[in-house]
Design an enzyme around this catalytic site. Sequence first.
Site, PDB file in Angstrom:
ATOM      1  N   VAL A  89       0.859  -1.181   0.000  1.00 48.36           N
ATOM      2  CA  VAL A  89       0.000   0.000   0.000  1.00 48.36           C
ATOM      3  C   VAL A  89       0.895   1.230   0.000  1.00 48.36           C
ATOM      4  O   VAL A  89       1.879   1.292   0.752  1.00 48.36           O
ATOM      5  CB  VAL A  89      -0.925   0.011   1.242  1.00 48.36           C
ATOM      6  CG1 VAL A  89      -1.729   1.299   1.314  1.00 48.36           C
ATOM      7  CG2 VAL A  89      -1.843  -1.202   1.232  1.00 48.36           C
ATOM      8  N   GLY A  99      -4.465  -2.025   3.631  1.00 45.55           N
ATOM      9  CA  GLY A  99      -3.750  -3.297   3.597  1.00 45.55           C
ATOM     10  C   GLY A  99      -4.585  -4.420   4.194  1.00 45.55           C
ATOM     11  O   GLY A  99      -4.599  -5.537   3.677  1.00 45.55           O
ATOM     12  N   TYR A 131      -0.065  -9.330  10.952  1.00 44.50           N
ATOM     13  CA  TYR A 131      -0.247 -10.722  10.543  1.00 44.50           C
ATOM     14  C   TYR A 131      -0.391 -11.645  11.750  1.00 44.50           C
ATOM     15  O   TYR A 131      -1.247 -12.527  11.776  1.00 44.50           O
ATOM     16  CB  TYR A 131       0.904 -11.181   9.652  1.00 44.50           C
ATOM     17  CG  TYR A 131       0.989 -10.421   8.349  1.00 44.50           C
ATOM     18  CD1 TYR A 131      -0.115 -10.285   7.517  1.00 44.50           C
ATOM     19  CD2 TYR A 131       2.177  -9.833   7.943  1.00 44.50           C
ATOM     20  CE1 TYR A 131      -0.046  -9.597   6.321  1.00 44.50           C
ATOM     21  CE2 TYR A 131       2.260  -9.141   6.739  1.00 44.50           C
ATOM     22  CZ  TYR A 131       1.143  -9.019   5.944  1.00 44.50           C
ATOM     23  OH  TYR A 131       1.210  -8.332   4.767  1.00 44.50           O
TER      24      TYR A 131
END
Length: 160
Positions: A89, A99, A131
Site C-alpha cells: 500500500v 492493507g 499478521y
Amino acid sequence: MTAVNIRPAKKEDMAAVFNLIKELADFEKMSDQVRINEKVLIKDGFESSSPLFTSYVAEIDNTIIGYAIYYIRYCTWVGKSVFLQDLYVDPNYRKQSVGKKLFCQVAKDAYEIGGQLDFHVLSWNPAIEFYKGVGAEDLTNNEQWHLLRLDQLALTKLFE
C-alpha cells in the site's frame, strides 16, 4: 478518507501495479532485484490460458494505491494452497485499513479454495504484528522452516 474500493486487477492496471512493485522493492531495500516489467505482468497474468497469478488492487477515486498478488500452489499435506507473493500500500494510505482489506480479500479466496494461506514477511517489517494479530504463525520460529532460493545465476552454475 474517501471509500477504498478493492477489486480484481485488470490488464490496464498493470502499469500502476508495476510502479507499486518498484516502490515495494525500494521499501524492502531490494530495488536491484526487480527483473520484470509491465509487459511481463500483462503476459503472465492476463494473456495466458493459465494465468500465473491473481491480483487485486485497492483504489480511491480511480487511483490505484495498493495491490496484492497471489498464486495457487500445491501442498502435499493439505492440497491446494494460496501463496501471497506481494501486498503493498502506498505509504500515504497506510494505517487506514487499506492493507487489511486487501489481505482479507486474499484470505477469503484462500478460505474458499479450502487450503491455507502462506506468505513471507521481512523480520523488520512492522506489518508482522498485524499478521500475527490475525492468527498467522511464524513457521521460522515454530516449525524451523527456512526459505531457500536458487537464483538464475545459481541455476546457471548448476547446469554448466
